[in-house]
Design an enzyme around this catalytic site. Structure first.
Site, short mmCIF file in Angstrom:
data_model
loop_
_atom_site.label_atom_id
_atom_site.label_comp_id
_atom_site.label_asym_id
_atom_site.label_seq_id
_atom_site.Cartn_x
_atom_site.Cartn_y
_atom_site.Cartn_z
N LYS A 32 78.11 3.59 -86.05
CA LYS A 32 77.76 3.37 -84.65
C LYS A 32 78.59 4.23 -83.69
O LYS A 32 78.07 4.74 -82.70
CB LYS A 32 77.88 1.89 -84.29
CG LYS A 32 79.28 1.31 -84.33
CD LYS A 32 79.27 -0.16 -84.00
CE LYS A 32 80.66 -0.78 -84.11
NZ LYS A 32 81.61 -0.27 -83.12
N THR A 33 79.88 4.40 -84.00
CA THR A 33 80.73 5.22 -83.13
C THR A 33 80.26 6.66 -83.11
O THR A 33 80.20 7.31 -82.07
CB THR A 33 82.20 5.14 -83.59
OG1 THR A 33 82.61 3.78 -83.64
CG2 THR A 33 83.11 5.89 -82.63
N ASP A 239 79.86 -1.21 -76.37
CA ASP A 239 80.05 -1.36 -77.81
C ASP A 239 80.34 -2.83 -78.14
O ASP A 239 80.81 -3.58 -77.28
CB ASP A 239 81.22 -0.48 -78.26
CG ASP A 239 81.31 -0.36 -79.77
OD1 ASP A 239 80.32 -0.65 -80.46
OD2 ASP A 239 82.39 0.04 -80.25
N GLU A 240 80.06 -3.23 -79.37
CA GLU A 240 80.32 -4.61 -79.85
C GLU A 240 79.73 -5.63 -78.87
O GLU A 240 80.38 -6.61 -78.48
CB GLU A 240 81.83 -4.85 -80.01
CG GLU A 240 82.53 -3.88 -80.95
CD GLU A 240 82.19 -4.12 -82.42
OE1 GLU A 240 81.30 -4.94 -82.71
OE2 GLU A 240 82.81 -3.45 -83.27
N GLN A 270 78.07 -9.87 -87.04
CA GLN A 270 79.52 -9.71 -86.93
C GLN A 270 80.07 -10.41 -85.68
O GLN A 270 81.14 -10.06 -85.18
CB GLN A 270 79.89 -8.23 -86.91
CG GLN A 270 79.53 -7.51 -88.21
CD GLN A 270 79.98 -6.06 -88.21
OE1 GLN A 270 81.17 -5.76 -88.31
NE2 GLN A 270 79.03 -5.16 -88.10
N ARG A 613 84.86 -5.01 -94.79
CA ARG A 613 85.98 -4.12 -94.42
C ARG A 613 86.30 -3.17 -95.57
O ARG A 613 87.00 -2.18 -95.39
CB ARG A 613 87.25 -4.93 -94.10
CG ARG A 613 87.22 -5.88 -92.92
CD ARG A 613 86.65 -5.28 -91.68
NE ARG A 613 85.21 -5.48 -91.60
CZ ARG A 613 84.39 -4.77 -90.84
NH1 ARG A 613 84.85 -3.79 -90.11
NH2 ARG A 613 83.09 -5.02 -90.82
#
Length: 685
Positions: A32-33, A239-240, A270, A613
């Protein structure tokens, strides 16, 4: 070659989008980044001015990484005939800038920026103080005492939590609905909150919640200010987005109002911050709240093995409140997920440390590529003991440089010099080092009765104020590193810490030496701001140090296995991940002595985050017995373990006990024979 050719089909679709609302549902490890960075680059190539682009995320670490990616991409695109090389370390671009860069920041930093730019309208100084959680709690306790509440009459943390919750709902004391609370408690919160707000105003200070609430109310109530920022930031990225609360949602909405060019990126799977008032429904309802939305789903994972993704998909599919998606990868199959059954927490910690040491020794794995995650902070103690005993380097997330007493004292000198109304900082340093100014004298000062003090005491206080005035002059004239050297010397801290005896900082001389070394390190850190003009440097330094989070300690680049809660691991990745304490009532978590209904969907999302992770292998563990709050209790393995497909799991035991991890639905905690007392257990069926 077009930079968008670096992306997969779905990423390219998101990065190519220009006008109107855009929802990017990005699974863990789906890039995504990278997608946001390329979208920003594409906007600029399409003619959008860089200063008209805003990107907001939640942590300084995430903002730094995104800023560096954008910078790296823009610098490379500025070189004719070149394509961005993803093999180059992004950190190479940390010190580089692009003229008129897009603003990439966090929600709280954005709030600070808007407050500072509108300080006159809000009636505060640009150098207002930002209270951390401890400082805020201290003021709440003072307010309670002044209102006649004793320590046994209330829980300060509970009062603080209610105030925080209400502020995140954009409420003020007058709007607080006492009737919705236990009446006595509600009335108490209301009276404490009113006094608390009065003190903050007098101190020209804001707490963390104000850094969002105040700008939102300003945008809401001042059309000129709202129009200015809407015209400045014509393309907004959040973001997020699943982690936004009511205030942050409203912040985003107000900035995007009119042009509607808002791109949000996130993943409801998430969403793990419900306890912090985050509302994952914001992402589920985005298309309804922003009509005409283009939606893109990123499911290809570039982080984890097929085994890890199979586990993750099976874990999360039981949740009902989510947007359906299935992560996949073209990468390796990967190793099986290990499940270790320990006798107790000591055995579990020893097993984790031995496995970590084996990876470091035999496989030549860097310690920082290993993380140990746990659900509750208390679990770290026994892990630390075992890492120390085995002489395996580790770093405990959350123990931060800027929380050390001597560092907070120097920063308090700066804050108080720049904002004389900051009585909280004044109280902290008035006797650092000791000046013989006691509590009674300070109370007189705080109440405005300083003239009633004895002449000698008034002289001491005048000298202290002169010191603060000299510090202020220095901060506006000298480089920041030189100013901090001046503060350490002129405040008397250096001399005090060099004294042989009598230091309240340190009983042992080596501890005093550590604290002096910390102050020297602070000077070194401040030198990074020396290229700025003095006023800008001190402003930037105080703002950034006030907004640090747990993950910022990772930027100190300490070597060692990383120990942290699952919540703190959000947004991070490691080659090897250990998840400890997978037991019922611990993970999924249930508060001790509480009948509170557990949000099992959020707990399941938390487990999903923990597993995703990892890049190469996941190690899970649980203990048959664990000591919690001084009581040794039998534990049952987490029901989440039953969500893992059998073909990707390998079970380990210590050889003393038979495995309790039994998919047939039975457990044998004590290694008893089948005809003895068997404990029936159905949660893993």
């Amino acid at each position: 070659m077009n930079h968008l050719d670096e992306l997969n089909k779905q990423q390219r679709e998101a990065a190519s989008h220009i006008n109107g609302p855009l929802l990017v549902v990005a699974g863990a490890g789906a890039g995504k980044t990278k997608t946001i960075a390329h979208r920003i680059a594409n906007l600029i190539q399409s003619g959008v001015a860089p200063e008209n682009i805003l990107a907001v995320t939640f942590t300084n670490k995430a903002a730094k990484e995104m800023r560096e990616r954008v910078t790296a991409l823009l610098l490379t695109l500025g070189e004719p005939g070149t394509v961005f090389d993803y093999s180059r370390p992004i950190g190479e671009f940390a010190s580089k800038t692009v003229p008129n860069s897009p603003l990439v920041t966090t929600f709280h930093s954005l709030g600070v920026l808007i407050i500072k730019e509108n300080a006159n309208i809000l009636g505060v100084t640009r150098f207002f103080s930002i209270l951390d959680k401890d400082e805020s709690l201290s003021i709440i306790k003072k307010c309670a005492r002044e209102l006649g509440f004793g320590p046994k009459d209330y829980n300060a943390n509970a009062v603080s939590a209610v105030i925080s919750k209400e502020k995140n709902r954009l409420k003020n004391p007058e709007e607080f609905e006492v009737k919705t609370q236990d009446h006595y408690f509600g009335e108490m919160v209301h009276s404490i909150w009113e006094k608390y707000e009065k003190k903050l105003k007098e101190m020209k200070s804001f707490d963390f919640d104000d850094l969002i609430r105040i700008p939102v109310l300003l945008l809401k109530n001042n059309e000129a200010v709202r129009s200015r920022y809407q015209n400045l930031w014509k393309y907004i990225h959040i973001d997020e987005y699943q982690d936004t609360n009511t205030a942050q949602y409203e912040f985003s909405r107000l900035l995007a109002e009119g042009h509607g060019n808002i791109c949000v990126v996130g993943d409801s799977d998430q969403a793990i911050y419900g306890w912090r008032q985050a509302d994952f429904r914001n992402i589920l309802n985005f298309e309804k709240n922003f009509p005409g939305t283009t939606s893109v789903l990123l499911e290809e994972n570039y982080r984890s093995t097929k085994t890890i993704l199979k586990a993750a998909n099976n874990i999360i599919k039981k949740n009902k409140n989510r947007r359906e998606k299935t992560l996949f990868t073209n990468g390796a199959e990967g190793e099986k997920i290990s499940i270790y059954e320990a006798t107790d927490e000591g055995d579990e910690a020893k097993h984790i440390v031995e496995k970590a040491r084996g990876l470091i020794g035999k496989s030549q794995v860097n310690p920082e590529d290993i993380a140990v995650l746990y659900r509750a902070n208390f679990q770290s103690r026994v892990l630390e003991e075992q890492f120390l005993r085995a002489n395996v380097p580790y770093q405990l997330l959350g123990v931060r440089f800027y929380e050390r007493k001597e560092i907070k004292d120097v920063i308090a000198f700066m804050k108080c010099a720049l904002n004389p109304d900051d009585i909280q900082s004044f109280e902290r340093i008035i006797n650092v080092p000791p000046r013989g100014i006691g509590d009674t004298s300070f109370k007189k000062i705080a109440e405005g009765h300083e003239s009633e003090l004895p002449e000698k005491m008034r002289a001491r206080i005048d000298d202290f104020r002169k010191t603060l005035a000299n510090i202020k002059d220095t901060l506006f004239k000298e480089k920041l590193s030189a100013s901090i050297k001046y503060i350490v010397k002129t405040s008397g801290l250096e001399k005090y810490l060099n004294e042989e005896e009598g230091s309240s900082y340190a009983k042992a001389s080596e501890d005093k030496e550590d604290r002096l070394e910390n102050l020297k390190e602070l000077v070194s850190l401040a030198s990074k701001y020396d290229f700025l003009e003095s006023a800008e440097a001190v402003d930037k330094f105080l703002t950034e140090t006030s907004l640090l989070s747990d993950q910022d300690s990772l930027m100190e680049k300490q070597n060692g296995v990383k120990l942290m809660t699952v919540h703190a691991s959000k947004g991070l990745e490691f080659k090897y991940v250990f998840v400890a304490g997978l037991e019922e009532d611990l993970f999924p978590h249930k508060r001790m002595g509480s009948d509170e209904v557990v949000d099992t969907e959020e707990e399941r999302r938390l487990f999903y985050v923990a597993v995703t992770r990892a890049r190469e292998k996941v190690f899970l563990s649980y203990a048959q017995m664990r000591t919690i709050f001084g009581q040794r209790k039998m534990s049952m393995p987490s029901s989440f373990l039953g969500d893992l497909p059998e073909d990707i799991v390998e079970v380990e035991t210590n050889g003393v006990f038979k495995s309790t991890y039994d998919r047939a639905g039975k457990t044998n905690f004590l290694g008893l024979d089948d005809d003895e007392d068997i404990i029936e257990w159905d949660c893993l069926k």
